[in-house]
Design a protein around this motif. Structure first.
Motif, PDB file in Angstrom:
ATOM      1  N   PHE A  93       4.712  -3.471  -0.550  1.00  0.00           N
ATOM      2  CA  PHE A  93       5.053  -3.668  -1.968  1.00  0.00           C
ATOM      3  C   PHE A  93       6.517  -3.333  -2.245  1.00  0.00           C
ATOM      4  N   ALA A  94       7.312  -3.185  -1.160  1.00  0.00           N
ATOM      5  CA  ALA A  94       8.679  -2.659  -1.321  1.00  0.00           C
ATOM      6  C   ALA A  94       9.505  -3.479  -2.303  1.00  0.00           C
ATOM      7  N   ASP A  95       9.276  -4.806  -2.335  1.00  0.00           N
ATOM      8  CA  ASP A  95      10.127  -5.623  -3.203  1.00  0.00           C
ATOM      9  C   ASP A  95       9.466  -5.927  -4.550  1.00  0.00           C
ATOM     10  N   ARG A  96       8.383  -5.222  -4.859  1.00  0.00           N
ATOM     11  CA  ARG A  96       7.727  -5.440  -6.149  1.00  0.00           C
ATOM     12  C   ARG A  96       8.215  -4.421  -7.166  1.00  0.00           C
ATOM     13  N   ARG A  97       8.114  -4.800  -8.426  1.00  0.00           N
ATOM     14  CA  ARG A  97       8.404  -3.859  -9.499  1.00  0.00           C
ATOM     15  C   ARG A  97       7.371  -2.721  -9.398  1.00  0.00           C
ATOM     16  N   ASP A  98       7.829  -1.484  -9.514  1.00  0.00           N
ATOM     17  CA  ASP A  98       6.927  -0.337  -9.414  1.00  0.00           C
ATOM     18  C   ASP A  98       6.126  -0.348  -8.105  1.00  0.00           C
ATOM     19  N   GLY A  99       6.756  -0.825  -7.030  1.00  0.00           N
ATOM     20  CA  GLY A  99       6.037  -0.978  -5.767  1.00  0.00           C
ATOM     21  C   GLY A  99       5.461   0.323  -5.227  1.00  0.00           C
ATOM     22  N   THR A 100       6.242   1.396  -5.292  1.00  0.00           N
ATOM     23  CA  THR A 100       5.768   2.672  -4.762  1.00  0.00           C
ATOM     24  C   THR A 100       4.608   3.221  -5.596  1.00  0.00           C
ATOM     25  N   LEU A 101       4.771   3.149  -6.902  1.00  0.00           N
ATOM     26  CA  LEU A 101       3.695   3.589  -7.796  1.00  0.00           C
ATOM     27  C   LEU A 101       2.429   2.786  -7.519  1.00  0.00           C
ATOM     28  N   ARG A 102       2.590   1.471  -7.456  1.00  0.00           N
ATOM     29  CA  ARG A 102       1.455   0.584  -7.199  1.00  0.00           C
ATOM     30  C   ARG A 102       0.780   0.944  -5.872  1.00  0.00           C
TER      31      ARG A 102
ATOM     32  N   THR B 146       1.637 -12.265   6.321  1.00  0.00           N
ATOM     33  CA  THR B 146       0.820 -13.193   5.543  1.00  0.00           C
ATOM     34  C   THR B 146      -0.519 -12.588   5.132  1.00  0.00           C
ATOM     35  N   ASP B 147      -0.882 -11.438   5.721  1.00  0.00           N
ATOM     36  CA  ASP B 147      -2.136 -10.785   5.331  1.00  0.00           C
ATOM     37  C   ASP B 147      -2.016 -10.249   3.911  1.00  0.00           C
ATOM     38  N   ASP B 148      -3.074 -10.443   3.130  1.00  0.00           N
ATOM     39  CA  ASP B 148      -3.145  -9.820   1.814  1.00  0.00           C
ATOM     40  C   ASP B 148      -3.222  -8.301   2.028  1.00  0.00           C
ATOM     41  N   PRO B 149      -2.234  -7.542   1.531  1.00  0.00           N
ATOM     42  CA  PRO B 149      -2.225  -6.102   1.814  1.00  0.00           C
ATOM     43  C   PRO B 149      -3.465  -5.373   1.290  1.00  0.00           C
ATOM     44  N   LEU B 150      -4.008  -5.854   0.164  1.00  0.00           N
ATOM     45  CA  LEU B 150      -5.186  -5.209  -0.409  1.00  0.00           C
ATOM     46  C   LEU B 150      -6.401  -5.425   0.494  1.00  0.00           C
ATOM     47  N   VAL B 151      -6.530  -6.629   1.019  1.00  0.00           N
ATOM     48  CA  VAL B 151      -7.624  -6.929   1.955  1.00  0.00           C
ATOM     49  C   VAL B 151      -7.470  -6.052   3.203  1.00  0.00           C
ATOM     50  N   ARG B 152      -6.244  -5.930   3.648  1.00  0.00           N
ATOM     51  CA  ARG B 152      -5.980  -5.160   4.871  1.00  0.00           C
ATOM     52  C   ARG B 152      -6.376  -3.681   4.704  1.00  0.00           C
ATOM     53  N   VAL B 153      -5.990  -3.063   3.614  1.00  0.00           N
ATOM     54  CA  VAL B 153      -6.351  -1.644   3.434  1.00  0.00           C
ATOM     55  C   VAL B 153      -7.863  -1.487   3.228  1.00  0.00           C
ATOM     56  N   CYS B 154      -8.479  -2.473   2.611  1.00  0.00           N
ATOM     57  CA  CYS B 154      -9.939  -2.398   2.454  1.00  0.00           C
ATOM     58  C   CYS B 154     -10.626  -2.509   3.814  1.00  0.00           C
TER      59      CYS B 154
ATOM     60  N   ASP C  12     -11.066  -6.717  -6.927  1.00  0.00           N
ATOM     61  CA  ASP C  12     -11.149  -7.473  -8.182  1.00  0.00           C
ATOM     62  C   ASP C  12     -10.263  -6.856  -9.258  1.00  0.00           C
ATOM     63  N   THR C  13     -10.076  -5.537  -9.182  1.00  0.00           N
ATOM     64  CA  THR C  13      -9.243  -4.860 -10.180  1.00  0.00           C
ATOM     65  C   THR C  13      -7.818  -5.389 -10.138  1.00  0.00           C
ATOM     66  N   TRP C  14      -7.305  -5.546  -8.918  1.00  0.00           N
ATOM     67  CA  TRP C  14      -5.905  -5.977  -8.815  1.00  0.00           C
ATOM     68  C   TRP C  14      -5.737  -7.480  -8.576  1.00  0.00           C
ATOM     69  N   ASN C  15      -6.789  -8.126  -8.109  1.00  0.00           N
ATOM     70  CA  ASN C  15      -6.754  -9.577  -7.923  1.00  0.00           C
ATOM     71  C   ASN C  15      -7.902 -10.197  -8.709  1.00  0.00           C
ATOM     72  N   PRO C  16      -7.867 -10.141 -10.053  1.00  0.00           N
ATOM     73  CA  PRO C  16      -9.076 -10.452 -10.824  1.00  0.00           C
ATOM     74  C   PRO C  16      -9.639 -11.840 -10.587  1.00  0.00           C
ATOM     75  N   ALA C  17      -8.793 -12.839 -10.338  1.00  0.00           N
ATOM     76  CA  ALA C  17      -9.341 -14.200 -10.197  1.00  0.00           C
ATOM     77  C   ALA C  17      -9.368 -14.634  -8.737  1.00  0.00           C
ATOM     78  N   GLY C  18      -9.510 -13.673  -7.821  1.00  0.00           N
ATOM     79  CA  GLY C  18      -9.553 -14.026  -6.409  1.00  0.00           C
ATOM     80  C   GLY C  18      -8.249 -13.686  -5.729  1.00  0.00           C
ATOM     81  N   ALA C  19      -8.234 -13.786  -4.432  1.00  0.00           N
ATOM     82  CA  ALA C  19      -7.076 -13.368  -3.640  1.00  0.00           C
ATOM     83  C   ALA C  19      -5.803 -14.056  -4.120  1.00  0.00           C
ATOM     84  N   GLY C  20      -4.779 -13.255  -4.342  1.00  0.00           N
ATOM     85  CA  GLY C  20      -3.477 -13.814  -4.649  1.00  0.00           C
ATOM     86  C   GLY C  20      -3.280 -14.247  -6.090  1.00  0.00           C
TER      87      GLY C  20
END
Lengths: 234, 234
Positions: free
Chosen positions: A139-148, A78-86, A189-197
């Protein structure tokens, strides 16, 4: 790489002796024998803690990398992965910020010695790979997950290093943790422009916001119809 | 670093001889003397072209870096900087794609020899810095321009390396140029989500589009007033 204890009085003494000599006579001119002599320990003790002379310059990275891996492995789905890496990256900055004098001394050393600069690049790469490994799973189940995952990991590391370099160049002035938070927020903000999620369409349905994009010369009645149909979806 | 001619029959012969020996007996077991003997030239000829044995493994990067710098320096102020760095990065992929056998052989070599991997990291860092330098100039008057430049440069390099590594791992199968275009488009979409220039407020004024964002429960009269005032600006 090393499995020897990360913290010990003898290890600290070796690091202190090494930096004293590096500053006094230069990195290239200092041998491992000089370091153990100054620290008052045997040569084998040095190699118990550090595989090479280069490693004594970066004594905390192995532990920081291990901590980062642990921290990411303890992440919940349930953790936002972007928040986690930050957050994981912020901990690396804290390691530097906890010891400004040492960090700045080492920075000056790496500017002067090409071998240390390339060593440092390989350390940075290992952080980036650790973050990337985690994101690839998330990101395994996302489109372009590895690239992303790879692009986001690189962006996070670049934001961290942007702040770190400027703080080290300034001689350790200011609050690098506040600065890195700002820089990491830029990446978030780059990947979550309008806030988390907000980027995730699954979350977007919950948002109480309507966006209408129209050409400037659209008649108002068509805009109203468009707005009404959007608002009516709610 | 080197100012010697990037292309010459003798230089090509040295690279060919070096790789023949690296593959036959291993990188570490091959000396510069072995290479010059196999190529049938003198030792000084080697060092005329390559500062060290490591450099012969990456014979094209100096030229590619110089070309990238030239290409970016020739950029006009009207060029989209993101498009420009993506085009510059595509040229690096073309260098690899032009010679798949050599690229794959070298990749396998760098997997085996730690020294070559760190050398490669320093080359990658120079590309990233070249792109970053250009972007820093182009983003100079933007808020967080330097941070943005560094993050975008890292993202572009990561997208390129994502495709490059997967192509090299596959043994050089498929079309890496088509793949890198897709990956770079991902990066461009990240910062220009609604198409070229949409992110830049300076460009936005020219666009014939109005965006209204409103809460779902906003009364229609307020939406209309907002729209009218936006449309009226035109």
């Amino acid at each position: 790489m090393s499995t020897s204890p990360a913290k010990s009085p003898m290890r600290d003494a070796l690091v202190a002796a090494a930096f004293q000599l590096f500053l006094e006579r230069g990195y290239e001119q200092t041998t491992v024998d000089d370091i153990v002599k100054t620290a008052g320990v045997g040569r084998r003790s040095f190699f118990r803690y550090f595989p090479s002379k280069e490693d004594v310059v970066f004594p905390d990275h192995e532990q920081a990398l291990a901590q980062m891996q642990e921290f990411l492995a303890a992440s919940a789905d349930t953790d936002d992965p972007l928040v986690r890496v930050c957050d994981a990256t912020r901990q690396v900055m804290r390691m530097y910020a906890d010891n400004p004098t040492f960090s700045v001394q080492r920075y000056r050393l790496t500017r002067e010695v090409t071998g240390l600069r390339t060593y440092e690049l390989s350390v940075v790469w290992r952080y980036e790979k650790t973050l990337g490994d985690y994101l690839r799973t998330r990101f395994a189940d996302r489109r372009d997950g590895t690239l992303r995952a790879n692009v986001v990991a690189a962006a996070v590391v670049a934001a961290h290093n942007h702040v770190l370099r400027s703080w080290l160049r300034s001689g350790g002035q200011g609050d690098p943790l506040a600065e890195v938070d700002r820089a990491l927020q830029f990446v978030r903000d780059t990947w979550n422009p309008a806030g988390a999620g907000a980027e995730d369409p699954a979350d977007r349905a919950d948002e109480d916001v309507v966006v209408v994009i129209t050409r400037r010369n659209t008649p108002m009645w068509r805009v109203v119809r468009e707005m009404e149909s959007s608002l009516g979806d709610g």
